[in-house]
Design an enzyme around this catalytic site. Structure first.
Site, PDB file in Angstrom:
ATOM      1  N   LYS A 126       0.863  -1.176   0.000  1.00  0.00           N
ATOM      2  CA  LYS A 126       0.000   0.000   0.000  1.00  0.00           C
ATOM      3  C   LYS A 126       0.901   1.228   0.000  1.00  0.00           C
ATOM      4  O   LYS A 126       1.475   1.610   1.016  1.00  0.00           O
ATOM      5  CB  LYS A 126      -0.916   0.039   1.234  1.00  0.00           C
ATOM      6  CG  LYS A 126      -2.073   1.007   0.993  1.00  0.00           C
ATOM      7  CD  LYS A 126      -2.433   1.879   2.170  1.00  0.00           C
ATOM      8  CE  LYS A 126      -1.646   3.099   2.403  1.00  0.00           C
ATOM      9  NZ  LYS A 126      -1.714   4.197   1.448  1.00  0.00           N
ATOM     10  N   GLU A 146       9.417   1.571  10.910  1.00  0.00           N
ATOM     11  CA  GLU A 146      10.488   2.529  10.590  1.00  0.00           C
ATOM     12  C   GLU A 146       9.830   3.901  10.626  1.00  0.00           C
ATOM     13  O   GLU A 146       9.110   4.275   9.699  1.00  0.00           O
ATOM     14  CB  GLU A 146      11.055   2.250   9.187  1.00  0.00           C
ATOM     15  CG  GLU A 146      11.741   0.907   9.045  1.00  0.00           C
ATOM     16  CD  GLU A 146      13.105   0.858   9.710  1.00  0.00           C
ATOM     17  OE1 GLU A 146      13.639   1.917  10.094  1.00  0.00           O
ATOM     18  OE2 GLU A 146      13.631  -0.251   9.856  1.00  0.00           O
ATOM     19  N   GLU A 163       9.549  17.008  13.818  1.00  0.00           N
ATOM     20  CA  GLU A 163      10.100  16.933  12.461  1.00  0.00           C
ATOM     21  C   GLU A 163       9.555  18.121  11.662  1.00  0.00           C
ATOM     22  O   GLU A 163       8.341  18.261  11.522  1.00  0.00           O
ATOM     23  CB  GLU A 163       9.636  15.653  11.763  1.00  0.00           C
ATOM     24  CG  GLU A 163      10.300  14.389  12.228  1.00  0.00           C
ATOM     25  CD  GLU A 163       9.899  13.193  11.362  1.00  0.00           C
ATOM     26  OE1 GLU A 163       8.708  12.826  11.380  1.00  0.00           O
ATOM     27  OE2 GLU A 163      10.767  12.629  10.673  1.00  0.00           O
TER      28      GLU A 163
HETATM   29  P1  NAP Z   1       2.403   8.684   7.225  1.00  0.00           P
HETATM   30  O1  NAP Z   1       1.383   9.745   7.115  1.00  0.00           O
HETATM   31  O2  NAP Z   1       2.554   7.980   8.515  1.00  0.00           O
HETATM   32  O3  NAP Z   1       2.058   7.646   6.060  1.00  0.00           O
HETATM   33  C1  NAP Z   1       2.863   6.535   5.780  1.00  0.00           C
HETATM   34  C2  NAP Z   1       2.012   5.474   5.125  1.00  0.00           C
HETATM   35  O4  NAP Z   1       1.013   5.049   6.052  1.00  0.00           O
HETATM   36  C3  NAP Z   1       1.257   5.957   3.890  1.00  0.00           C
HETATM   37  O5  NAP Z   1       1.116   4.887   2.992  1.00  0.00           O
HETATM   38  C4  NAP Z   1      -0.099   6.334   4.473  1.00  0.00           C
HETATM   39  O6  NAP Z   1      -1.142   6.289   3.543  1.00  0.00           O
HETATM   40  C5  NAP Z   1      -0.271   5.249   5.492  1.00  0.00           C
HETATM   41  N1  NAP Z   1      -1.196   5.621   6.567  1.00  0.00           N
HETATM   42  C6  NAP Z   1      -1.560   6.854   6.996  1.00  0.00           C
HETATM   43  N2  NAP Z   1      -2.434   6.762   8.016  1.00  0.00           N
HETATM   44  C7  NAP Z   1      -2.616   5.440   8.235  1.00  0.00           C
HETATM   45  C8  NAP Z   1      -3.399   4.690   9.162  1.00  0.00           C
HETATM   46  N3  NAP Z   1      -4.149   5.290  10.081  1.00  0.00           N
HETATM   47  N4  NAP Z   1      -3.349   3.353   9.090  1.00  0.00           N
HETATM   48  C9  NAP Z   1      -2.572   2.723   8.195  1.00  0.00           C
HETATM   49  N5  NAP Z   1      -1.817   3.366   7.278  1.00  0.00           N
HETATM   50  C10 NAP Z   1      -1.830   4.711   7.318  1.00  0.00           C
HETATM   51  O7  NAP Z   1       3.852   9.205   6.841  1.00  0.00           O
HETATM   52  P2  NAP Z   1       4.298  10.022   5.546  1.00  0.00           P
HETATM   53  O8  NAP Z   1       3.880  11.427   5.725  1.00  0.00           O
HETATM   54  O9  NAP Z   1       3.873   9.305   4.304  1.00  0.00           O
HETATM   55  O10 NAP Z   1       5.878   9.876   5.624  1.00  0.00           O
HETATM   56  C11 NAP Z   1       6.685  10.726   6.347  1.00  0.00           C
HETATM   57  C12 NAP Z   1       7.057  10.080   7.683  1.00  0.00           C
HETATM   58  O11 NAP Z   1       7.740   8.860   7.436  1.00  0.00           O
HETATM   59  C13 NAP Z   1       8.013  10.934   8.470  1.00  0.00           C
HETATM   60  O12 NAP Z   1       7.670  10.906   9.822  1.00  0.00           O
HETATM   61  C14 NAP Z   1       9.356  10.252   8.224  1.00  0.00           C
HETATM   62  O13 NAP Z   1      10.308  10.512   9.217  1.00  0.00           O
HETATM   63  C15 NAP Z   1       8.949   8.815   8.172  1.00  0.00           C
HETATM   64  N6  NAP Z   1       9.932   7.996   7.454  1.00  0.00           N
HETATM   65  C16 NAP Z   1      10.673   7.097   8.163  1.00  0.00           C
HETATM   66  C17 NAP Z   1      11.646   6.337   7.511  1.00  0.00           C
HETATM   67  C18 NAP Z   1      12.486   5.342   8.267  1.00  0.00           C
HETATM   68  O14 NAP Z   1      13.139   4.528   7.618  1.00  0.00           O
HETATM   69  N7  NAP Z   1      12.499   5.364   9.583  1.00  0.00           N
HETATM   70  C19 NAP Z   1      11.837   6.495   6.135  1.00  0.00           C
HETATM   71  C20 NAP Z   1      11.047   7.411   5.443  1.00  0.00           C
HETATM   72  C21 NAP Z   1      10.087   8.145   6.125  1.00  0.00           C
HETATM   73  P3  NAP Z   1      -1.759   7.642   2.911  1.00  0.00           P
HETATM   74  O15 NAP Z   1      -0.649   8.288   2.185  1.00  0.00           O
HETATM   75  O16 NAP Z   1      -2.816   7.121   2.039  1.00  0.00           O
HETATM   76  O17 NAP Z   1      -2.243   8.464   4.062  1.00  0.00           O
END
Ligand code: NAP
Length: 487
Positions: free
Chosen positions: A185, A260, A391
């Site tokens: 997804k 992650e 962040e």
């Molecule tokens: P996010 O909002 O948490 O979304 C990540 C993924 O989860 C997307 O596919 C999103 O789908 C999905 N998602 C959102 N709400 C959900 C829920 N309630 N239940 C299940 N899935 C859900 O994060 P993002 O804004 O895409 O990414 C940025 C974040 O990722 C930052 O905090 C960054 O630090 C972190 N990150 C961490 C790493 C690591 O390796 N530690 C690497 C890259 C990024 P939708 O897009 O459809 O909402």
């Protein structure tokens, strides 16, 4: 450059489809959502909005494909993965352009991400051939004890928009090598990269159902992933906020879960550092992907005796960064991913200035149609500012100074996160002492870009658990089975 890359062969922007059981399908509901190019504010494509039904179909397809895929030898699976790697590299420009228009990554960086993403496929193609078991000395003469490793089964990968391809292959590489099948997804802001990748999965001849991609109604898809007993493991990369909710969601079925999550990286420059090297490193760490990385420098601590000199070198470099349409290959800073991302950066900068931060450069949205923000440098930041604990996810470098090693180590560790930390020093004793005192999963020692496929990547505390990359990254996709044989 900006014009030429719109002619895609892997996806048809006028007719985007999901990839389920080796077929290209629309959503049963016939509903779609619009994908906006953050460089222009224009709609790039309409994406079919998958829901519970499509998620279930994808999971069932992966389940059907699992026995055959698991039965292949590791050598056969490696051949498929290497073919997929080759195809990614053959289509590097197209994949980079797709990523660039969907989430705004600067084109040259996007090319780098495609190559980085492909390296997980080759690393795990090899690693799959090294899934060794064990024999254990028995305590009775008539017994023989063994441990074998087997794929966990059907997995799900939930990925973020900031590294659309690399975060997917960092999960799919080890999963497929281990003999698992799965469902991805992708983030709603980056479904096209995943679907273009699916086209390459098809071209590589990977059997139907082994990889399935469903984008759309986030909650419906994720509810199905967490509730469907077929799914044996879920790997999530994204925000800490969402990660925490998924821990709760995984409890009723005790799903194996790896997380992650976000980070808040300290970047420490000691008085004995090579300041030119530190400035180049800080620039790369902070401004890569317009500051939208989980490991980017969030707090730059410079020893007070070298701060003025560092600022002079660093700010000159920041001034030279070119901001603009992400498809322009001369651009280094593309837009932020969306309006919400831009607002957050504006809010953090305003909050810092209200609380006494000094603006050295930038500090405003950039005058374009998309969601651009000027590369920005703030001095004299303090702990009460949002930018020092949350962040920012934008091109803003906050600087502060320190005097003693123990003081800066305390400040660096004073965060709920524990993903990455950086230090620049030429003193080997200090390098070892400080590195061992920092509570982070990844340390860049005179190195601003430590991530590689062959090393374990992951965080501590609120940055999650589990490791991806390295030989460690395949463990979560394997069950260990102990066999006791009585002769
Ligand atoms: P996010 O909002 O948490 O979304 C990540 C993924 O989860 C997307 O596919 C999103 O789908 C999905 N998602 C959102 N709400 C959900 C829920 N309630 N239940 C299940 N899935 C859900 O994060 P993002 O804004 O895409 O990414 C940025 C974040 O990722 C930052 O905090 C960054 O630090 C972190 N990150 C961490 C790493 C690591 O390796 N530690 C690497 C890259 C990024 P939708 O897009 O459809 O909402």
């Amino acid at each position: 450059m900006v014009e030429k890359v719109r002619e895609f062969t892997l996806i048809d922007l006028e007719n985007i489809k999901l990839f389920i059981n080796g077929e290209w399908v629309t959503a049963a509901s016939n509903s779609t959502f619009s994908l906006i190019n953050p460089s222009t504010g224009e709609t790039v494509a309409e994406i079919p909005r998958a829901g519970q039904k499509e998620a279930q179909q994808a999971i069932e397809a992966a389940n059907k494909a699992f026995p055959q895929w698991a039965k292949l030898t590791a050598y056969d699976r490696a051949d498929y993965l290497l073919k997929l790697r080759d195809l990614m590299l053959e289509h590097v420009e197209e994949l980079a352009s797709i990523m660039s228009i969907e989430m705004g990554k600067a084109y040259t960086e996007a090319v780098g991400e495609v190559k980085y993403a492909s390296s997980f496929l080759s690393w795990y193609a090899e690693e799959g051939r090294r899934i060794y078991g064990e024999t254990i000395p028995a305590s009775a003469t008539n017994k023989r004890l063994f441990v074998i490793k087997q794929p966990v089964g059907v997995i799900a990968a939930i990925t973020p928009w900031n590294f659309p391809l690399a975060m997917m292959t960092r999960k799919l590489g080890p999963a497929l090598a281990a003999g698992c099948t799965g469902v991805v997804k992708p983030a709603s802001q980056s479904p096209l990269s995943a679907l273009a990748f699916a086209k390459l999965v098809e071209k590589a001849g990977i059997p139907k159902g082994v990889v399935n991609i469903v984008a759309g109604a986030t909650k419906e898809i994720s509810d199905e992933i967490f509730e469907n007993p077929i799914i044996k493991k879920i790997s999530f990369t994204g925000s800490t906020e969402v990660g925490k909710t998924l821990v709760e969601k995984s409890a009723p079925q005790l799903k194996k879960l790896s997380l992650e999550l976000g980070g808040h990286a300290p970047f420490i420059i000691f008085e004995d550092a090579d300041l030119e090297k530190a400035a180049v490193g800080a620039l790369a760490s902070k401004f890569r992907n317009a500051g939208q990385t989980c490991v980017c420098a969030n707090r730059i601590y410079v020893h007070e005796t070298v701060k003025d000199e560092f600022i002079k070198i660093f700010v000159e470099k920041v001034k030279s960064l070119k901001v603009g349409n992400s498809l322009d290959s001369s651009v280094q800073i593309g837009p932020l991913v969306n309006e919400e991302g831009l607002k957050k950066v504006e809010e953090h900068v305003a909050d810092a200035q209200e609380k006494g931060a000094v603006l050295l450069y930038g500090g405003k949205p950039y005058n374009e149609n998309g969601y651009f923000y000027q590369p920005t440098v703030l001095d004299n930041v303090t702990k009460d500012m949002k930018i020092m604990t949350e962040e920012t996810f934008g091109p803003v470098a906050p600087l502060t100074s320190f005097t003693r090693d123990d003081e800066v180590v305390f400040e660096a560790n004073d965060t709920v996160y524990g993903l990455a930390a950086y230090l620049y020093t030429t003193n080997i004793d200090r390098a070892i002492r400080v590195t061992e005192s920092l509570n982070f999963g990844v340390i860049g020692l005179n190195d601003a870009i430590p991530g590689v496929a062959q090393a374990p990547f992951g965080g501590m505390n609120h940055s999650g658990y589990g490791r991806e990359g390295g030989h460690q990254g395949i463990r979560d996709y394997l069950e260990e089975k102990y066999i006791s044989l009585s002769l």
